[in-house]
Design a protein around this motif. Sequence first.
Motif, PDB file in Angstrom:
ATOM      1  N   PRO A  88       0.805  -1.235   0.000  1.00 30.36           N
ATOM      2  CA  PRO A  88       0.000   0.000   0.000  1.00 30.36           C
ATOM      3  C   PRO A  88       0.830   1.274   0.000  1.00 30.36           C
ATOM      4  O   PRO A  88       0.345   2.325  -0.425  1.00 30.36           O
ATOM      5  N   LYS A  89       2.075   1.207   0.461  1.00 29.65           N
ATOM      6  CA  LYS A  89       2.953   2.376   0.466  1.00 29.65           C
ATOM      7  C   LYS A  89       4.077   2.245  -0.556  1.00 29.65           C
ATOM      8  O   LYS A  89       5.107   2.900  -0.455  1.00 29.65           O
TER       9      LYS A  89
ATOM     10  N   ALA B  92      -4.480  -7.019   2.012  1.00 32.27           N
ATOM     11  CA  ALA B  92      -5.456  -6.198   1.288  1.00 32.27           C
ATOM     12  C   ALA B  92      -6.217  -7.098   0.326  1.00 32.27           C
ATOM     13  O   ALA B  92      -5.650  -8.043  -0.236  1.00 32.27           O
TER      14      ALA B  92
ATOM     15  N   SER C 136      -7.221  -6.497  -2.601  1.00 27.93           N
ATOM     16  CA  SER C 136      -6.667  -6.418  -3.951  1.00 27.93           C
ATOM     17  C   SER C 136      -5.504  -7.389  -4.127  1.00 27.93           C
ATOM     18  O   SER C 136      -5.327  -7.980  -5.203  1.00 27.93           O
ATOM     19  N   GLN C 137      -4.705  -7.553  -3.061  1.00 29.85           N
ATOM     20  CA  GLN C 137      -3.593  -8.498  -3.131  1.00 29.85           C
ATOM     21  C   GLN C 137      -4.109  -9.927  -3.269  1.00 29.85           C
ATOM     22  O   GLN C 137      -3.582 -10.718  -4.055  1.00 29.85           O
TER      23      GLN C 137
END
Length: 226
Positions: free
Chosen positions: A18-19, A137, A139-140
């Motif tokens: 995410p980062k 996440a 999405s992952q």
Amino acid sequence: WMRDEAWKRIGHLYPKGPKGETIIAWLWARTVKCPNPACGAQMPLVRSFWLSTKKGKEACVEPVVDRRAKTVRFEVRTGDGEAPEGSVNRTGTRCIVCGSAVTFDHVRAEGRAGRMGQQLMAMVAEGQRRRTYVSPAKSQQDTAASAVPHWMPDTELPKQALGFRVQLYGMTRHADLFTPRQLVALTTFCDLVQEARALVLKDSSGDEEYANAIATYLGLAVDRTA
């Protein structure tokens, strides 16, 4: 060359964190349906929720239970404190949603019926001289689930062998030991071994012994990865 070429072909299956972190490992939990008729949650099978017990770098996975929706999600927690108790021990497992004790016979039966699933618990990211842990996440998980291998080893595992107990859970083929994304990666590297041999053969003016030697070493490296 092989790593760079593989990244061009399958890098989209390995998104950043995410980062923008580079993720180097995905940690999954097997799941089966809770047999309690009043529950029916997909219960994660986890022996330990610890990620790191090194002093000053403690990290664990915290299950977040929604008892009304009968769901479990995971968050990474760092710092001092004890990790939650795992859901699997030597005698069986328990549903962390309703607390029911569940036998290994049920887990094995679900596996043999093809109803064993998996849920992402945490991700390991490459940090400054240390690994960091990232909460999962959706999405992952969706990206990993989108991988479709074009080939897989359909050879049968031995019926009984020292150290092999996965057959009791319905895993009877070598392909069953890997996730679809792992199979995509392994078959991609296998394809690249042959392509590398062809490149070496071309660059060495047809020296087949040299090309075969390079391909053998590359094949051994893929074997160790598997």
